[in-house]
Design a protein around this motif. Structure first.
Motif, PDB file in Angstrom:
ATOM      1  N   VAL A   1      12.162   4.634  -3.054  1.00 55.40           N
ATOM      2  CA  VAL A   1      11.660   3.288  -3.387  1.00 55.40           C
ATOM      3  C   VAL A   1      12.709   2.512  -4.177  1.00 55.40           C
ATOM      4  O   VAL A   1      12.953   1.326  -3.915  1.00 55.40           O
ATOM      5  N   ALA A   2      13.353   3.176  -5.134  1.00 49.85           N
ATOM      6  CA  ALA A   2      14.378   2.498  -5.933  1.00 49.85           C
ATOM      7  C   ALA A   2      15.542   2.041  -5.051  1.00 49.85           C
ATOM      8  O   ALA A   2      16.078   0.940  -5.231  1.00 49.85           O
ATOM      9  N   ASP A   3      15.923   2.891  -4.110  1.00 46.22           N
ATOM     10  CA  ASP A   3      17.002   2.551  -3.179  1.00 46.22           C
ATOM     11  C   ASP A   3      16.627   1.311  -2.367  1.00 46.22           C
ATOM     12  O   ASP A   3      17.421   0.381  -2.204  1.00 46.22           O
TER      13      ASP A   3
ATOM     14  N   THR B   1       0.838  -1.205   0.000  1.00 44.87           N
ATOM     15  CA  THR B   1       0.000   0.000   0.000  1.00 44.87           C
ATOM     16  C   THR B   1       0.872   1.253   0.000  1.00 44.87           C
ATOM     17  O   THR B   1       0.598   2.223  -0.715  1.00 44.87           O
ATOM     18  N   CYS B   2       1.943   1.234   0.805  1.00 45.48           N
ATOM     19  CA  CYS B   2       2.877   2.375   0.836  1.00 45.48           C
ATOM     20  C   CYS B   2       3.492   2.593  -0.546  1.00 45.48           C
ATOM     21  O   CYS B   2       3.594   3.727  -1.033  1.00 45.48           O
ATOM     22  N   LEU B   3       3.924   1.496  -1.163  1.00 43.94           N
ATOM     23  CA  LEU B   3       4.609   1.591  -2.447  1.00 43.94           C
ATOM     24  C   LEU B   3       3.709   2.140  -3.547  1.00 43.94           C
ATOM     25  O   LEU B   3       4.173   2.820  -4.472  1.00 43.94           O
ATOM     26  N   GLU B   4       2.420   1.855  -3.469  1.00 44.35           N
ATOM     27  CA  GLU B   4       1.492   2.287  -4.524  1.00 44.35           C
ATOM     28  C   GLU B   4       1.477   3.801  -4.684  1.00 44.35           C
ATOM     29  O   GLU B   4       1.291   4.310  -5.785  1.00 44.35           O
ATOM     30  N   CYS B   5       1.702   4.529  -3.587  1.00 48.72           N
ATOM     31  CA  CYS B   5       1.790   5.993  -3.678  1.00 48.72           C
ATOM     32  C   CYS B   5       3.233   6.461  -3.847  1.00 48.72           C
ATOM     33  O   CYS B   5       3.535   7.345  -4.648  1.00 48.72           O
ATOM     34  N   HIS B   6       4.128   5.864  -3.058  1.00 51.49           N
ATOM     35  CA  HIS B   6       5.500   6.394  -3.003  1.00 51.49           C
ATOM     36  C   HIS B   6       6.339   6.039  -4.216  1.00 51.49           C
ATOM     37  O   HIS B   6       7.394   6.645  -4.428  1.00 51.49           O
ATOM     38  N   GLU B   7       5.898   5.073  -5.024  1.00 48.46           N
ATOM     39  CA  GLU B   7       6.564   4.848  -6.308  1.00 48.46           C
ATOM     40  C   GLU B   7       6.554   6.136  -7.133  1.00 48.46           C
ATOM     41  O   GLU B   7       7.504   6.443  -7.845  1.00 48.46           O
ATOM     42  N   ALA B   8       5.463   6.902  -7.026  1.00 45.06           N
ATOM     43  CA  ALA B   8       5.340   8.147  -7.778  1.00 45.06           C
ATOM     44  C   ALA B   8       5.861   9.341  -6.992  1.00 45.06           C
ATOM     45  O   ALA B   8       6.501  10.231  -7.545  1.00 45.06           O
ATOM     46  N   LEU B   9       5.590   9.350  -5.674  1.00 41.93           N
ATOM     47  CA  LEU B   9       5.901  10.534  -4.874  1.00 41.93           C
ATOM     48  C   LEU B   9       7.369  10.621  -4.490  1.00 41.93           C
ATOM     49  O   LEU B   9       7.960  11.703  -4.482  1.00 41.93           O
ATOM     50  N   THR B  10       7.980   9.488  -4.131  1.00 46.71           N
ATOM     51  CA  THR B  10       9.403   9.483  -3.744  1.00 46.71           C
ATOM     52  C   THR B  10      10.097   8.312  -4.447  1.00 46.71           C
ATOM     53  O   THR B  10      10.536   7.347  -3.797  1.00 46.71           O
TER      54      THR B  10
END
Length: 495
Positions: free
Chosen positions: A45-47, A32-41
């Motif tokens: 996420v990549a790190d 659920t966190c990743l679904e937003c933070h993939e775009a926002l930060t």
């Protein structure tokens, strides 16, 4: 409306990309966190995606051979065993103990992940770090009246008032940007604030002393320290922690010239020439196979084995565990303190110093000769993995002579300062002992020049022991201090 449409489409694309990457071991909460933070930060996420946390579950980590483990607990909470360590696993831990916990999209999360959170999987490392002087770096600086005075006369702006230079108090933001950048700040919650975000209006905690990743940071859950000082978020990489650039963030000089000395040493020369070929990720770390010359972590932290897998030294997060002598930061080199909280130390004059001003150690607060020998033996085992006994013994004989002589040079400078105080040429105790010209020269004697000489001797960086803030400057500074006293005496007679 156009902006909201943009973010809706962006999130949809990232969701599709996320599903293509999907790891079945990611918890629903982290997903659920990743679904937003993939775009926002996306950088964060990549790190994380490239980190070991994202690739192995605690349950899988526990199945590794003991020497190959990076996890030190024997029992992980049931709900975290089978999932990788993601956003939710760290940022929702222990919510009731975190003053920075806030409601966020249906979760109770906190901003500052602390050693108490990391302790879930790494209890041994956290316990060892608590015995490390670095873990109390904020407290030991802020709550020591002597060194708080040094902070103020280093950072406090000055103004000319009636022909005199007057120090103004240093600003907290200046402190956080300077001394406490490395020592750590006190992170406190000052309330909540609303912000417009691409996901609509949201509330976030207002934190003072943030951002900061200092080694002795006081966290909102009351814990001290920051694992991210060495293992930066969100990769938490052992490779980064093992390379000297990480230590260089704070150990660069002139007060702690460890990195500068390392770079010009033979060890640093080999690392810079061949380091790209070495394996900085292996656990355990094999001397002669994974690397050919030491970095900071090799000598002070890492679990080392020989080519047959026999342990040379155990891993430790108590950074002085292999050091008998405390070489820097204080007026004289001395045996390491018994406790990481050095504010409890008082000398005969009532000063929070581990030695008298005349150099004698305050032995009741310092490790004894047996413990010094044990620690030095551990360090010698590291050295002996590459060097013959005669080389190692000769090296330590020279280091001990350097400690003796630099302490003598510091004593000579201290005697000049004491003489200036006694004759009324400078104020001295009980006022600040760092704000007059003679006192500043005295500080440079031990904080810059003696430190450079000792580091040069301890790390084989020869020129830093002579002309690069070395022995030349120890002698030059002593002469300047003596000349200052003579000048003040003549001026006083004329008055």
């Amino acid at each position: 409306m156009k902006l909201k449409s943009f973010w809706v489409w962006s999130l949809a694309l990232f969701l599709l990309a996320g599903k293509a990457w999907a790891n079945s071991s990611i918890s629903e909460d982290t997903q659920t966190c990743l679904e937003c933070h993939e775009a926002l930060t996306p950088g964060i996420v990549a790190d994380w995606r490239e980190s070991l946390h994202a690739q192995i579950t605690p349950e899988e980590a526990l199945k590794k051979a003991p020497l190959a483990r990076r996890i030190s607990t024997s029992q992980v909470p049931e709900d975290k065993k089978g999932v990788v360590v993601g956003c939710a696993e760290c940022h929702t831990l222990n919510p009731d103990s975190h003053q920075d916990t806030f409601e966020h999209n249906g979760f109770r999360i906190h901003v500052v992940v602390t050693p108490k959170d990391c302790e879930t999987c790494h209890p041994k490392e956290v316990k060892e770090y608590e015995h490390n002087l670095m873990s109390k770096a904020y407290r030991n600086l802020k709550n020591n009246p002597v060194y708080h005075g040094l902070v103020e006369t280093s950072l406090g702006p000055q103004k000319l008032e009636k022909g005199r230079l007057v120090y103004l108090p240093s600003h907290p933001l200046t402190q956080a940007d300077a001394c406490f950048s490395c020592h750590g700040t006190k992170v406190e919650v000052k309330g909540l604030t609303s912000r417009d975000t691409p996901m609509g209006e949201m509330e976030f905690p207002v934190l003072s002393g943030w951002p900061n990743q200092g080694t002795g940071r006081i966290n909102p859950d009351g814990s001290e320290g920051a694992c991210t000082s060495c293992h930066p978020r969100h990769s938490f990489s052992i490779e980064i922690a093992r390379k000297p650039y990480t230590c260089a963030q704070c150990h660069k000089g002139p007060d702690v010239p460890a990195y500068k000395v390392y770079v010009v040493s033979k060890h640093g020369n080999i690392f810079q020439s061949q380091g790209k070929q070495w394996n900085f990720k292996a656990v355990p770390w094999k001397v002669g196979e994974d690397f050919k010359a030491p970095t900071c972590a090799t000598c002070h932290v890492s679990l080392l084995v020989d080519k047959d897998g026999a342990v040379i030294v155990e891993r430790t997060h108590q950074m002085n565990d292999r050091n008998a002598w405390r070489l820097f930061g204080l007026i004289y080199a001395h045996p390491h303190p018994k406790e990481s909280d050095t504010t409890i130390i008082k000398n005969k004059a009532g000063l929070s110093l581990p030695t008298e001003l005349t150099g004698e150690p305050v032995t009741e607060f310092l490790i004894d000769k047996k413990e010094m020998k044990r620690r030095q033996t551990r360090m010698k085992r590291v050295c002996s993995a590459c060097h013959a006994t005669t080389w190692v013994e000769g090296f330590f004989t020279r280091l001990h002579k350097t400690i003796e002589i630099t302490n003598q040079q510091t004593l000579a400078a201290t005697q000049i300062v004491l003489m200036a105080w006694k004759e009324g040429l400078a104020q001295g105790l009980p006022s600040s002992i760092f704000d007059e010209a003679i006192e500043k020269m005295w500080v440079e004697q031990w904080l810059f020049y003696a430190n450079s000489v000792r580091f040069a001797s301890a790390m084989s960086g020869a020129d830093y022991g002579v002309f690069a803030n070395g022995r030349w400057f120890l002698n030059k500074n002593l002469q300047a201090m003596k000349d200052w006293v003579e000048f003040k005496r003549r001026t006083k007679k004329k008055d």
